[in-house]
Design a protein around this motif. Structure first.
Motif, PDB file in Angstrom:
ATOM      1  N   GLN A  71      11.289  -2.046   3.986  1.00  0.00           N
ATOM      2  CA  GLN A  71      11.801  -3.394   3.754  1.00  0.00           C
ATOM      3  C   GLN A  71      12.145  -3.569   2.274  1.00  0.00           C
ATOM      4  O   GLN A  71      11.401  -3.136   1.395  1.00  0.00           O
ATOM      5  N   GLU A  72      13.286  -4.201   2.017  1.00  0.00           N
ATOM      6  CA  GLU A  72      13.714  -4.429   0.637  1.00  0.00           C
ATOM      7  C   GLU A  72      12.842  -5.511  -0.003  1.00  0.00           C
ATOM      8  O   GLU A  72      12.873  -6.667   0.393  1.00  0.00           O
ATOM      9  N   LEU A  73      12.070  -5.103  -0.989  1.00  0.00           N
ATOM     10  CA  LEU A  73      11.222  -6.035  -1.717  1.00  0.00           C
ATOM     11  C   LEU A  73      11.449  -5.845  -3.213  1.00  0.00           C
ATOM     12  O   LEU A  73      11.848  -4.763  -3.652  1.00  0.00           O
ATOM     13  N   PRO A  74      11.174  -6.861  -4.001  1.00  0.00           N
ATOM     14  CA  PRO A  74      11.277  -6.671  -5.457  1.00  0.00           C
ATOM     15  C   PRO A  74      10.237  -5.661  -5.923  1.00  0.00           C
ATOM     16  O   PRO A  74       9.253  -5.397  -5.211  1.00  0.00           O
ATOM     17  N   PRO A  75      10.438  -5.078  -7.099  1.00  0.00           N
ATOM     18  CA  PRO A  75       9.464  -4.099  -7.598  1.00  0.00           C
ATOM     19  C   PRO A  75       8.041  -4.638  -7.605  1.00  0.00           C
ATOM     20  O   PRO A  75       7.097  -3.914  -7.280  1.00  0.00           O
ATOM     21  N   GLU A  76       7.885  -5.902  -7.969  1.00  0.00           N
ATOM     22  CA  GLU A  76       6.565  -6.527  -7.971  1.00  0.00           C
ATOM     23  C   GLU A  76       6.677  -7.962  -7.467  1.00  0.00           C
ATOM     24  O   GLU A  76       7.628  -8.673  -7.786  1.00  0.00           O
ATOM     25  N   SER A  77       5.725  -8.353  -6.657  1.00  0.00           N
ATOM     26  CA  SER A  77       5.682  -9.714  -6.132  1.00  0.00           C
ATOM     27  C   SER A  77       4.217 -10.074  -5.899  1.00  0.00           C
ATOM     28  O   SER A  77       3.322  -9.273  -6.176  1.00  0.00           O
ATOM     29  N   TYR A  78       3.978 -11.285  -5.367  1.00  0.00           N
ATOM     30  CA  TYR A  78       2.599 -11.739  -5.219  1.00  0.00           C
ATOM     31  C   TYR A  78       2.393 -12.413  -3.865  1.00  0.00           C
ATOM     32  O   TYR A  78       3.299 -13.066  -3.329  1.00  0.00           O
ATOM     33  N   LEU A  79       1.191 -12.246  -3.351  1.00  0.00           N
ATOM     34  CA  LEU A  79       0.734 -12.978  -2.178  1.00  0.00           C
ATOM     35  C   LEU A  79      -0.427 -13.859  -2.623  1.00  0.00           C
ATOM     36  O   LEU A  79      -1.275 -13.433  -3.409  1.00  0.00           O
ATOM     37  N   TYR A  80      -0.468 -15.094  -2.083  1.00  0.00           N
ATOM     38  CA  TYR A  80      -1.509 -16.043  -2.480  1.00  0.00           C
ATOM     39  C   TYR A  80      -2.264 -16.534  -1.247  1.00  0.00           C
ATOM     40  O   TYR A  80      -1.654 -16.829  -0.213  1.00  0.00           O
ATOM     41  N   LEU A  81      -3.557 -16.647  -1.377  1.00  0.00           N
ATOM     42  CA  LEU A  81      -4.358 -17.211  -0.292  1.00  0.00           C
ATOM     43  C   LEU A  81      -3.921 -18.640  -0.003  1.00  0.00           C
ATOM     44  O   LEU A  81      -3.895 -19.072   1.153  1.00  0.00           O
ATOM     45  N   SER A  82      -3.549 -19.381  -1.025  1.00  0.00           N
ATOM     46  CA  SER A  82      -3.170 -20.792  -0.856  1.00  0.00           C
ATOM     47  C   SER A  82      -1.916 -20.968  -0.003  1.00  0.00           C
ATOM     48  O   SER A  82      -1.662 -22.063   0.507  1.00  0.00           O
ATOM     49  N   ASP A  83      -1.132 -19.893   0.187  1.00  0.00           N
ATOM     50  CA  ASP A  83       0.035 -19.981   1.068  1.00  0.00           C
ATOM     51  C   ASP A  83      -0.391 -20.279   2.501  1.00  0.00           C
ATOM     52  O   ASP A  83       0.418 -20.743   3.314  1.00  0.00           O
TER      53      ASP A  83
ATOM     54  N   PRO B 253      11.355   0.932  -8.135  1.00  0.00           N
ATOM     55  CA  PRO B 253       9.935   0.701  -7.865  1.00  0.00           C
ATOM     56  C   PRO B 253       9.265  -0.107  -8.981  1.00  0.00           C
ATOM     57  O   PRO B 253       9.858  -0.388 -10.026  1.00  0.00           O
ATOM     58  N   SER B 254       8.019  -0.441  -8.737  1.00  0.00           N
ATOM     59  CA  SER B 254       7.201  -1.084  -9.753  1.00  0.00           C
ATOM     60  C   SER B 254       7.112  -0.187 -10.986  1.00  0.00           C
ATOM     61  O   SER B 254       7.051   1.038 -10.866  1.00  0.00           O
ATOM     62  N   PRO B 255       7.072  -0.757 -12.184  1.00  0.00           N
ATOM     63  CA  PRO B 255       6.950   0.052 -13.402  1.00  0.00           C
ATOM     64  C   PRO B 255       5.723   0.956 -13.409  1.00  0.00           C
ATOM     65  O   PRO B 255       5.713   1.979 -14.104  1.00  0.00           O
ATOM     66  N   VAL B 256       4.708   0.607 -12.624  1.00  0.00           N
ATOM     67  CA  VAL B 256       3.490   1.417 -12.627  1.00  0.00           C
ATOM     68  C   VAL B 256       3.765   2.840 -12.131  1.00  0.00           C
ATOM     69  O   VAL B 256       3.069   3.784 -12.506  1.00  0.00           O
ATOM     70  N   VAL B 257       4.798   3.005 -11.294  1.00  0.00           N
ATOM     71  CA  VAL B 257       5.096   4.335 -10.746  1.00  0.00           C
ATOM     72  C   VAL B 257       5.444   5.313 -11.863  1.00  0.00           C
ATOM     73  O   VAL B 257       4.917   6.437 -11.920  1.00  0.00           O
ATOM     74  N   HIS B 258       6.318   4.892 -12.764  1.00  0.00           N
ATOM     75  CA  HIS B 258       6.745   5.791 -13.834  1.00  0.00           C
ATOM     76  C   HIS B 258       5.750   5.832 -14.989  1.00  0.00           C
ATOM     77  O   HIS B 258       5.869   6.680 -15.876  1.00  0.00           O
ATOM     78  N   SER B 259       4.771   4.926 -14.970  1.00  0.00           N
ATOM     79  CA  SER B 259       3.729   4.929 -16.002  1.00  0.00           C
ATOM     80  C   SER B 259       2.546   5.790 -15.604  1.00  0.00           C
ATOM     81  O   SER B 259       1.673   6.049 -16.426  1.00  0.00           O
ATOM     82  N   CYS B 260       2.497   6.219 -14.352  1.00  0.00           N
ATOM     83  CA  CYS B 260       1.365   6.995 -13.832  1.00  0.00           C
ATOM     84  C   CYS B 260       1.906   8.262 -13.173  1.00  0.00           C
ATOM     85  O   CYS B 260       2.500   8.203 -12.096  1.00  0.00           O
ATOM     86  N   THR B 261       1.689   9.401 -13.811  1.00  0.00           N
ATOM     87  CA  THR B 261       2.209  10.668 -13.284  1.00  0.00           C
ATOM     88  C   THR B 261       1.662  10.963 -11.904  1.00  0.00           C
ATOM     89  O   THR B 261       2.382  11.438 -11.015  1.00  0.00           O
ATOM     90  N   ASP B 262       0.381  10.691 -11.686  1.00  0.00           N
ATOM     91  CA  ASP B 262      -0.226  10.954 -10.377  1.00  0.00           C
ATOM     92  C   ASP B 262       0.453  10.140  -9.286  1.00  0.00           C
ATOM     93  O   ASP B 262       0.744  10.657  -8.202  1.00  0.00           O
ATOM     94  N   LEU B 263       0.707   8.863  -9.554  1.00  0.00           N
ATOM     95  CA  LEU B 263       1.347   8.016  -8.556  1.00  0.00           C
ATOM     96  C   LEU B 263       2.797   8.428  -8.347  1.00  0.00           C
ATOM     97  O   LEU B 263       3.293   8.445  -7.213  1.00  0.00           O
ATOM     98  N   GLU B 264       3.484   8.776  -9.418  1.00  0.00           N
ATOM     99  CA  GLU B 264       4.881   9.200  -9.317  1.00  0.00           C
ATOM    100  C   GLU B 264       5.000  10.457  -8.458  1.00  0.00           C
ATOM    101  O   GLU B 264       5.884  10.562  -7.604  1.00  0.00           O
TER     102      GLU B 264
END
Length: 314
Positions: free
Chosen positions: A132-144, A171-182
């Motif tokens: 599914q097309e999603l932004p690189p980073e987003s948020y889910l809230y319990l209050s929703d 992808p999220s910037p964390v992918v390219h910041s973490c070699t293991d995840l990349e």
């Protein structure tokens, strides 16, 4: 490839490759810290960092188990869920998880003390690998999930989950910041390429190709057979769940009512899992044995007892 000897741990649910790599492998602390540092912009080292796994064990909480929960230096609880579909109820699930984890790590008597009990600060993440097309980073809230709250009203309870899309063109910037995840993402892409190309054994091909390309090389060379077992179980489980949901829907239980359709799916899943899980585990075990895996590895990968595996060999 040298297959690492099984740990003998009898897990009630099957770990994914993500969970094994970042929280259960021999070198999990190194892998996990690389991810933690990428998320927080820190440079913590294994030698001077105290990491403690605080996951809920399904043997204790039959309906509750989470992917990764690690206590960092006694101050932070990092909770990560690995998902191929987005579940809007994830904040509620994580609320249940973290409440039970606090119950496990906080002295029960201290809760009634006159002194404030210090708590490790929780952080919640979903690493999304779906299509599914999603932004690189987003948020889910319990209050929703609070339907009757007034706009801009004061919240007495909130839980915020950061959703990191890790398998996409952006992808999220964390992918390219973490070699293991990349490299983990690159390996997932190899598996998809192999399946799309119609390789006779796509999972084994993906492992061999990843080693050739120096992707997760040490991990895959050290745990080749076990990784194959994890992947087969993981993909079998995903397929089973998709089929069972479709069958439950087609059964027409309570057709015409949305809540009935959901109940029908639930009933269908329970029936299907009860009837088919054991047979599927036997089929997977036979496949793994035919590939030359040791009986102990097959038992660990399928959740079947060693006695059953030996009977299959006989």
């Amino acid at each position: 490839m040298q297959d690492e000897k099984p740990t003998g741990e009898n897990r009630k649910h099957k770990d994914s490759l993500f969970v094994d790599y970042f929280s259960k492998d021999r070198d999990w602390k190194q892998h996990f810290l690389s991810l933690y540092n990428a998320l927080h912009g820190t440079n913590l080292q294994v030698a001077d960092t105290v990491l403690e796994r605080v996951n809920l064990e399904q043997v204790l909480y039959k309906s509750y188990y989470n992917d990764i929960a690690v206590l960092v230096n006694g101050q932070f609880i990092l909770m990560i869920e690995h998902q191929s579909t987005i579940n809007p109820n994830m904040p509620l699930r994580l609320l249940e998880y973290v409440a039970r984890i606090y119950g496990n790590i906080v002295d029960s008597k201290a809760k009634f003390s006159r002194h404030l009990v210090p708590l490790a600060k929780p952080e919640f993440y979903v690493f999304y690998t779906g299509d599914q097309e999603l932004p690189p980073e987003s948020y889910l809230y319990l209050s929703d999930a609070f339907p009757n709250q007034a706009p801009n009203s004061d919240l007495t309870l909130e839980l915020k989950v950061k959703v990191c899309t890790i398998k996409s063109d952006h992808p999220s910037p964390v992918v390219h910041s973490c070699t293991d995840l990349e490299q983990y993402v690159q390996f997932l892409q190899l598996v998809e390429e192999a399946r799309a190309a119609g390789h006779e054994n796509p999972l084994r091909w993906a492992i061999q190709e990843a080693v050739h390309r120096n992707i997760l090389r040490d991990y895959l060379e050290r745990k080749g057979g076990e990784v194959l077992s994890i992947l087969m179980t993981e993909y079998d489980y995903a397929t089973d769940m998709a089929v069972l949901k479709e069958e439950a829907y087609e059964d027409g239980l309570f057709v015409g009512r949305e809540e009935g359709r959901e109940e029908g799916i639930s009933i269908g899943l329970e029936r299907g899992l009860a009837q088919g899980a054991y047979e599927k585990a036997l089929e997977t075990a036979k496949n793994l044995l035919s590939m030359g895996l040791e009986p102990e590895q097959v038992a660990q990968g399928t959740g079947l007892s060693l006695e059953v595996i030996l009977q299959l060999i006989d």
